[in-house]
Each structure stands twice: as C-alpha cells, then as structure tokens.
Design an enzyme around this catalytic site. Structure first.
Site, PDB file in Angstrom:
ATOM      1  CB  CYS A 160      -0.974  -0.001   1.171  1.00  0.00           C
ATOM      2  SG  CYS A 160      -2.230  -1.282   1.009  1.00  0.00           S
TER       3      CYS A 160
ATOM      4  CG  HIS B 251     -12.169   8.206 -12.649  1.00  0.00           C
ATOM      5  ND1 HIS B 251     -13.424   7.824 -12.256  1.00  0.00           N
ATOM      6  CD2 HIS B 251     -11.726   7.256 -13.488  1.00  0.00           C
ATOM      7  CE1 HIS B 251     -13.738   6.677 -12.836  1.00  0.00           C
ATOM      8  NE2 HIS B 251     -12.719   6.308 -13.589  1.00  0.00           N
TER       9      HIS B 251
ATOM     10  CD  GLU C  65      -8.618  -0.430   2.174  1.00  0.00           C
ATOM     11  OE1 GLU C  65      -8.589   0.685   2.714  1.00  0.00           O
ATOM     12  OE2 GLU C  65      -7.614  -1.149   2.035  1.00  0.00           O
TER      13      GLU C  65
HETATM   14 ZN   LIG Z   1      -5.188   0.668  -0.842  1.00  0.00          ZN
END
Ligand SMILES: [Zn+2]
Length: 124
Positions: free
Chosen positions: A26, A70, A109
């Site tokens: 990440c 975006h 997420e």
């Molecule tokens: Zn992530």
C-alpha cells in the site's frame, strides 16, 4: 418514529499510503473501487412519507464525487494520507455540513474490509 437510511455510491480513486515502509504494497500507487455508504437517521415527513429524498442527496453529492472520483486522493488537501479512516472522516465532515441527519459514513476499500466513522456503540 425514527428510520435509518443508507445511500451508497462508488469512487474509483488512486492512492498510496506515505507513512508505510516501501516493502508494504500500500506504499505504492494503486487504485480502489471504494464503496461509500452514508447512514442517516430521521423521522418521516407526514405528508410525503419519507425521511429524505434520495435524489436530492445524490444531487448534493455531485461536487464531492467530482472532487474524489478518478483522482489521486493524496493530491487533495486534507487527504495527503488517504487511509480509509481518513477518507471516511473527510466524507463525514464534508457531508454533515449539508446533511445534518448523517450518522455514519462507511468506506469499503474491498469486499472484505470496511471502515465506519464515527463509531456508533451497539445498543445495550
Ligand atoms: Zn489501498
């Protein structure tokens, strides 16, 4: 008589988490299809029979979606460290200004992970 409503939208956004070691995946730029749900509470309008107009909420969300969808979240002021926790807090604070009935924001997420802000204690 109070009701709880949930209204969901999606954000396709990129991010990296700058405080993680470079060995953590990440820490690299990557994308998410965030599923964001707004939980809000209220009483029914006695004539119309609903708490809130979903369409009106959706219209009011357009500027926030334009800001976040975006986009690279790290480039947005206040989201330089765009963890799901910070994103949920950011969306809650932005949305509460025009949706005072807002009780909680849920940011998922992935299908398997989600963050809720603020924490609402379970009834005893
Ligand atoms: Zn992530």
């Amino acid at each position: 008589m109070k009701f709880e409503l949930r209204q969901t939208f999606f954000l396709e956004s990129a991010r990296f988490l700058p405080h993680l070691p470079s060995s953590h995946p990440c820490s690299m730029m990557h994308g998410h299809s965030f599923k964001v749900s707004l939980i809000y509470w209220g009483t029914k309008d006695p004539l119309i029979g609903w708490v809130k107009d979903y369409h009106e909420v959706s219209e009011n969300l357009k500027s926030l979606k334009t800001l976040l969808d975006h986009k690279v979240l790290n480039q947005i002021s206040g989201l330089e460290n765009p963890t799901s926790e910070n994103l949920a807090y950011y969306i809650f604070e932005s949305t509460k200004k025009w949706l005072p009935e807002l009780a909680q924001v849920i940011v998922a997420e992935t299908e398997l992970t989600e963050c809720r802000y603020p924490h609402i204690p379970a009834p005893v």
